[in-house]
Design a protein around this motif. Structure first.
Motif, PDB file in Angstrom:
ATOM      1  N   SER A   1      31.658  40.084  40.123  1.00  0.00           N
ATOM      2  CA  SER A   1      30.907  38.963  39.554  1.00  0.00           C
ATOM      3  C   SER A   1      29.418  39.265  39.486  1.00  0.00           C
ATOM      4  O   SER A   1      28.712  38.773  38.615  1.00  0.00           O
ATOM      5  CB  SER A   1      31.138  37.695  40.392  1.00  0.00           C
ATOM      6  N   ALA A   2      28.946  40.130  40.392  1.00  0.00           N
ATOM      7  CA  ALA A   2      27.515  40.456  40.399  1.00  0.00           C
ATOM      8  C   ALA A   2      27.149  41.516  39.374  1.00  0.00           C
ATOM      9  O   ALA A   2      25.994  41.598  38.941  1.00  0.00           O
ATOM     10  CB  ALA A   2      27.113  40.936  41.793  1.00  0.00           C
ATOM     11  N   ASN A   3      28.123  42.313  38.941  1.00  0.00           N
ATOM     12  CA  ASN A   3      27.780  43.473  38.123  1.00  0.00           C
ATOM     13  C   ASN A   3      28.511  43.590  36.786  1.00  0.00           C
ATOM     14  O   ASN A   3      27.952  44.118  35.828  1.00  0.00           O
ATOM     15  CB  ASN A   3      28.055  44.757  38.930  1.00  0.00           C
ATOM     16  N   VAL A   4      29.759  43.137  36.728  1.00  0.00           N
ATOM     17  CA  VAL A   4      30.553  43.350  35.524  1.00  0.00           C
ATOM     18  C   VAL A   4      30.551  42.096  34.666  1.00  0.00           C
ATOM     19  O   VAL A   4      30.911  41.016  35.141  1.00  0.00           O
ATOM     20  CB  VAL A   4      32.007  43.726  35.877  1.00  0.00           C
TER      21      VAL A   4
ATOM     22  N   LEU B   1      23.570  49.556  34.254  1.00  0.00           N
ATOM     23  CA  LEU B   1      23.698  49.522  35.709  1.00  0.00           C
ATOM     24  C   LEU B   1      24.322  50.833  36.169  1.00  0.00           C
ATOM     25  O   LEU B   1      25.186  51.387  35.490  1.00  0.00           O
ATOM     26  CB  LEU B   1      24.574  48.350  36.149  1.00  0.00           C
ATOM     27  N   GLN B   2      23.881  51.332  37.316  1.00  0.00           N
ATOM     28  CA  GLN B   2      24.367  52.619  37.820  1.00  0.00           C
ATOM     29  C   GLN B   2      24.875  52.480  39.245  1.00  0.00           C
ATOM     30  O   GLN B   2      24.258  51.789  40.060  1.00  0.00           O
ATOM     31  CB  GLN B   2      23.242  53.660  37.840  1.00  0.00           C
ATOM     32  N   PHE B   3      25.989  53.165  39.532  1.00  0.00           N
ATOM     33  CA  PHE B   3      26.556  53.115  40.875  1.00  0.00           C
ATOM     34  C   PHE B   3      27.154  54.467  41.246  1.00  0.00           C
ATOM     35  O   PHE B   3      27.567  55.239  40.378  1.00  0.00           O
ATOM     36  CB  PHE B   3      27.655  52.045  40.960  1.00  0.00           C
ATOM     37  N   THR B   4      27.178  54.708  42.559  1.00  0.00           N
ATOM     38  CA  THR B   4      27.916  55.847  43.108  1.00  0.00           C
ATOM     39  C   THR B   4      28.988  55.285  44.026  1.00  0.00           C
ATOM     40  O   THR B   4      28.691  54.493  44.921  1.00  0.00           O
ATOM     41  CB  THR B   4      26.996  56.786  43.902  1.00  0.00           C
TER      42      THR B   4
ATOM     43  N   ILE C   1      35.680  47.619  28.486  1.00  0.00           N
ATOM     44  CA  ILE C   1      36.262  48.931  28.191  1.00  0.00           C
ATOM     45  C   ILE C   1      35.851  49.911  29.284  1.00  0.00           C
ATOM     46  O   ILE C   1      34.677  49.970  29.664  1.00  0.00           O
ATOM     47  CB  ILE C   1      35.782  49.453  26.823  1.00  0.00           C
ATOM     48  N   VAL C   2      36.807  50.685  29.785  1.00  0.00           N
ATOM     49  CA  VAL C   2      36.528  51.705  30.796  1.00  0.00           C
ATOM     50  C   VAL C   2      36.854  53.072  30.211  1.00  0.00           C
ATOM     51  O   VAL C   2      37.994  53.330  29.825  1.00  0.00           O
ATOM     52  CB  VAL C   2      37.361  51.479  32.078  1.00  0.00           C
TER      53      VAL C   2
ATOM     54  N   ASP D   1      27.633  42.988  27.025  1.00  0.00           N
ATOM     55  CA  ASP D   1      26.182  43.070  26.817  1.00  0.00           C
ATOM     56  C   ASP D   1      25.516  44.133  27.683  1.00  0.00           C
ATOM     57  O   ASP D   1      24.293  44.165  27.812  1.00  0.00           O
ATOM     58  CB  ASP D   1      25.531  41.714  27.107  1.00  0.00           C
ATOM     59  N   SER D   2      26.305  44.998  28.289  1.00  0.00           N
ATOM     60  CA  SER D   2      25.725  45.986  29.205  1.00  0.00           C
ATOM     61  C   SER D   2      26.643  47.196  29.330  1.00  0.00           C
ATOM     62  O   SER D   2      27.777  47.204  28.836  1.00  0.00           O
ATOM     63  CB  SER D   2      25.501  45.361  30.592  1.00  0.00           C
ATOM     64  N   PHE D   3      26.105  48.213  30.023  1.00  0.00           N
ATOM     65  CA  PHE D   3      26.870  49.434  30.308  1.00  0.00           C
ATOM     66  C   PHE D   3      26.781  49.705  31.803  1.00  0.00           C
ATOM     67  O   PHE D   3      25.725  49.492  32.420  1.00  0.00           O
ATOM     68  CB  PHE D   3      26.298  50.622  29.528  1.00  0.00           C
ATOM     69  N   ILE D   4      27.880  50.161  32.388  1.00  0.00           N
ATOM     70  CA  ILE D   4      27.905  50.488  33.816  1.00  0.00           C
ATOM     71  C   ILE D   4      28.350  51.938  33.968  1.00  0.00           C
ATOM     72  O   ILE D   4      29.374  52.348  33.413  1.00  0.00           O
ATOM     73  CB  ILE D   4      28.866  49.568  34.592  1.00  0.00           C
ATOM     74  N   ILE D   5      27.589  52.711  34.717  1.00  0.00           N
ATOM     75  CA  ILE D   5      27.896  54.120  34.969  1.00  0.00           C
ATOM     76  C   ILE D   5      28.308  54.255  36.430  1.00  0.00           C
ATOM     77  O   ILE D   5      27.572  53.817  37.325  1.00  0.00           O
ATOM     78  CB  ILE D   5      26.679  55.013  34.682  1.00  0.00           C
ATOM     79  N   ILE D   6      29.467  54.851  36.674  1.00  0.00           N
ATOM     80  CA  ILE D   6      29.937  55.046  38.047  1.00  0.00           C
ATOM     81  C   ILE D   6      30.278  56.513  38.257  1.00  0.00           C
ATOM     82  O   ILE D   6      31.114  57.079  37.543  1.00  0.00           O
ATOM     83  CB  ILE D   6      31.181  54.184  38.359  1.00  0.00           C
ATOM     84  N   GLU D   7      29.608  57.124  39.227  1.00  0.00           N
ATOM     85  CA  GLU D   7      29.969  58.463  39.686  1.00  0.00           C
ATOM     86  C   GLU D   7      30.739  58.325  40.991  1.00  0.00           C
ATOM     87  O   GLU D   7      30.378  57.520  41.848  1.00  0.00           O
ATOM     88  CB  GLU D   7      28.718  59.312  39.913  1.00  0.00           C
ATOM     89  N   VAL D   8      31.807  59.093  41.147  1.00  0.00           N
ATOM     90  CA  VAL D   8      32.665  58.996  42.327  1.00  0.00           C
ATOM     91  C   VAL D   8      32.479  60.236  43.189  1.00  0.00           C
ATOM     92  O   VAL D   8      32.511  61.361  42.684  1.00  0.00           O
ATOM     93  CB  VAL D   8      34.145  58.859  41.920  1.00  0.00           C
TER      94      VAL D   8
END
Length: 652
Positions: free
Chosen positions: A248-251, A197-200, A76-77, A124-131
């Motif tokens: 594959s490494a993160n999602v 997991l967090q990304f910019t 889900i996004v 099983d996880s959450f990913i946060i992306i700031e653009v």
């Protein structure tokens, strides 16, 4: 909090629980925020710099949205996730009474506490992306006026100071870390063991400069390996798709059972995303509502960003408020400057040429209403060339809204002779007579019917429909001269999109039409509209490329090209659901039908849509052998249903 859990569970079960290996994008199209197209030239006014910056930032977000949309996987996004201080306190498991909350001092509990451009919920996880948009990075610093960062994929500009560039990146990165940490704090207060997991994302910043930040001589301008590993570079977004290695490494792409604590957090986050002003609106997740909202925005001409009440903003000089006669009756709020200038024209004879969706009918309809309201004795005849789904409904609706009586004459049942049609028009007591002409007609068909009319204001919509393979320069000249003669003491306005006949006829036919129009009509009697307003930005962009290819094939002089085949460009940045184009190397009927069936299966499985929400449009040129099979497939699906899938024929 129990309400959030229940609403979130309902949202997940109704909108997100699917067996398809596709992400659930919420909302179903990018959040509509900064949608203006601004003129290229600089504009004065304190808000323009900010508006342009916000627009670039928004389009950078859309690029990431489209990339996530194309990832194969069941997750889900949430785009543009926001939460309030009140929601944060509830998530932390604390009762929240404003008087007893020290953090509420001096601010409203409903004020925004944190936000994230993208919050991805995996199994099983959450990913946060700031653009972050590096095109605007110069504004992070107090730089000299000529400071700027490199454009996409190019080397650093020689006049830029390297330390300033590094400092700018560090500034945007640090800001994104603060934003990301707010979301982490929210999730961890509900589940301290959650995997996050967090990304910019820097969609227009190349990975080739990665070492610049790793080995900077200035300590404060360095990024560690761990920090650099949280950056999504331009190369990770390959042609608007996220790189497979990054995914594959993160999602987590698999669809398997989540833990109870993960499900609890997931459901609360879904409910928070769907909540506005203390009310959870589940319909925000609906594909049907998304389509209707976007369609409403396009139909009403809401092509400029409306700031919140009390906020000052300069008017976009490329957009003007629609005149009352259009706004009140056609329900169109804004016009482009091109449209407005056309509407305000005082010419008796005017050719308005432009692509489908440029607003030609809106202008003709507005002029008709203006004529009748200014003088009740004015009489108007509208010739509207129609096909399935392309009739005079817009005119009828606007006239009804204005309480102007009209009569509809359709030639579909009775093929009226010119004299018979003239008698019907003469006998009519209404101010407006609409003549619907379906199907294929030749040029002389229209000329003959115009020749027996006099004393009427005339409007011809989609005149390109009478351009046939046997339309010679002489035949077409007679038609245009007839219209010119009728304009001696009456209004005669014509709308056309000449490029539409290109798929039927060759370039020589276009040249004949172009030369006749430019020879007979003076420059002030011709105007063009170039902004596509009726389609989403994504479709407009595709149509613009196709139109440009047509124009490149044309051997006409450039000055004639600009008049007869005006360029087409998106008139806004309103994004819709993802358009998909299938290109076939050869015309294999089985392959075409197979692809259509796959897409139909996917649409029919979307429980938010009725069959009546689905339409198939075909042309004679591309449909030979395909249509019967598609109709069989449609009939099979709709056999036992009240709602039906529409299958329509288009002339062009």
């Amino acid at each position: 909090m129990d309400n959030y859990l229940e609403y979130g569970k309902q949202i997940y079960e109704e909108y997100c629980s699917t067996s398809e290996n596709l992400p659930t994008m919420l909302p179903r199209a990018p959040e509509q925020t900064y949608i203006d197209v601004y003129p290229d030239e600089d504009q004065s006014g304190p808000s323009f710099t900010d508006d342009r910056r916000h627009q670039l930032d928004y389009e950078t977000e859309v690029k990431v949205y489209r990339a996530l949309e194309k990832v194969d996987g069941n997750f889900i996004v949430l785009h543009s996730f926001k939460y309030t201080h009140h929601q944060y306190r509830l998530c932390a498991g604390k009762s929240h009474i404003r008087k007893g909350c020290s953090n509420c001092k001096g601010k409203n509990a409903e004020n925004q506490e944190g936000e994230s451009d993208f919050l991805i919920i995996c199994a099983d996880s959450f990913i946060i992306i700031e653009v972050k948009n590096m095109d605007n990075v110069g504004e992070v610093l107090e730089c000299e006026p000529d400071f700027h960062l490199c454009s996409i994929g190019e080397d650093w500009q020689p006049q830029c100071n390297r330390d300033q560039q590094l400092k700018a990146l560090i500034g945007t990165f640090q800001k994104s870390v603060k934003q990301r940490n707010k979301i982490v704090e929210l999730i961890e207060c509900m589940d301290k063991d959650a995997k996050i997991l967090q990304f910019t994302a820097y969609p227009n910043f190349s990975k080739q400069f990665k070492d610049e930040f790793k080995f900077s001589e200035t300590t404060e301008l360095r990024l560690s390996d761990d920090e650099l590993s949280t950056i999504i570079f331009e190369e990770d977004l390959c042609r608007n798709e996220l790189d497979a290695a990054w995914c594959s490494a993160n999602v987590t792409l698999a669809n398997y059972s989540s833990s109870d604590s993960h499900e609890r957090v997931r459901n609360i986050l879904l409910a928070i995303w769907a909540t506005e002003r203390n009310t959870c609106d589940k319909s925000k997740c609906s594909l049907g509502r998304c389509i209707m909202d976007v369609n409403k925005q396009l139909k009403e001409g809401r092509i400029t960003f409306e700031p919140k009440k009390g906020k000052k903003r300069n008017q976009n000089p490329a957009v003007v408020k629609a005149p009352d006669v259009i706004r009140n009756n056609s329900n169109v709020e804004n016009l482009t400057v091109e449209q407005h200038n056309a509407f305000e024209s005082k010419e008796n004879l005017l050719l308005i040429n432009g692509p489908a969706g440029a607003g030609k009918t809106v202008i003709l309809c507005g002029k008709i209403l203006q004529l009748i309201q200014s003088d009740k004795n004015n009489k108007v005849v509208v010739f509207k060339f129609t096909g399935e789904g392309n009739n005079s409904q817009h005119y009828q609706s606007a006239l009804d809204n204005a309480s102007i009586k009209y009569e509809l004459i359709s030639t579909s049942e009775d093929e009226h002779t010119p004299a018979q049609l003239a008698n019907l028009i003469t006998e009519c007591l209404c101010n407006v007579i609409i003549v619907e002409i379906p199907g294929y007609k030749d040029t002389t068909y229209l000329t003959d019917r115009l020749s027996v009319l006099s004393g009427y204001n005339l409007f011809v919509d989609d005149i390109q429909a009478v351009i046939r393979s046997n339309t010679t320069a002489e035949i077409f000249s007679v038609l245009i001269n007839t219209l010119k003669d009728l304009s001696a003491d009456k209004i005669v306005w014509i709308a056309c999109d000449i490029v539409q006949v290109w798929s039927v006829y060759d370039i020589d036919q276009i040249s004949i039409v172009a030369n006749v129009l430019t020879d007979i009509l003076a420059p002030h009697q011709r105007t063009t509209l170039s902004s596509n307003l009726r389609n989403t930005f994504d479709l407009s962009n595709i149509l613009s490329v196709i139109r440009d290819q047509f124009v490149k094939l044309c051997s006409l002089k450039s000055d004639i090209l600009d008049i007869i085949l005006p360029s087409q460009s998106p008139g806004h940045f309103i994004h819709g659901t993802l358009p998909v184009i299938h290109v076939f190397n050869n015309r294999n009927v089985d392959s075409i039908v197979s692809v259509i069936n796959i897409d139909l299966d996917r649409l029919c499985a979307t429980h938010e849509l009725d069959y009546s929400d689905i339409g198939i449009v075909y042309t004679d040129i591309t449909s030979r052998g395909v249509v019967p099979l598609v109709k069989d497939s449609v009939n099979m699906r709709c056999k036992n249903t009240a709602s039906k899938i529409a299958v329509c024929h288009s002339v062009y």
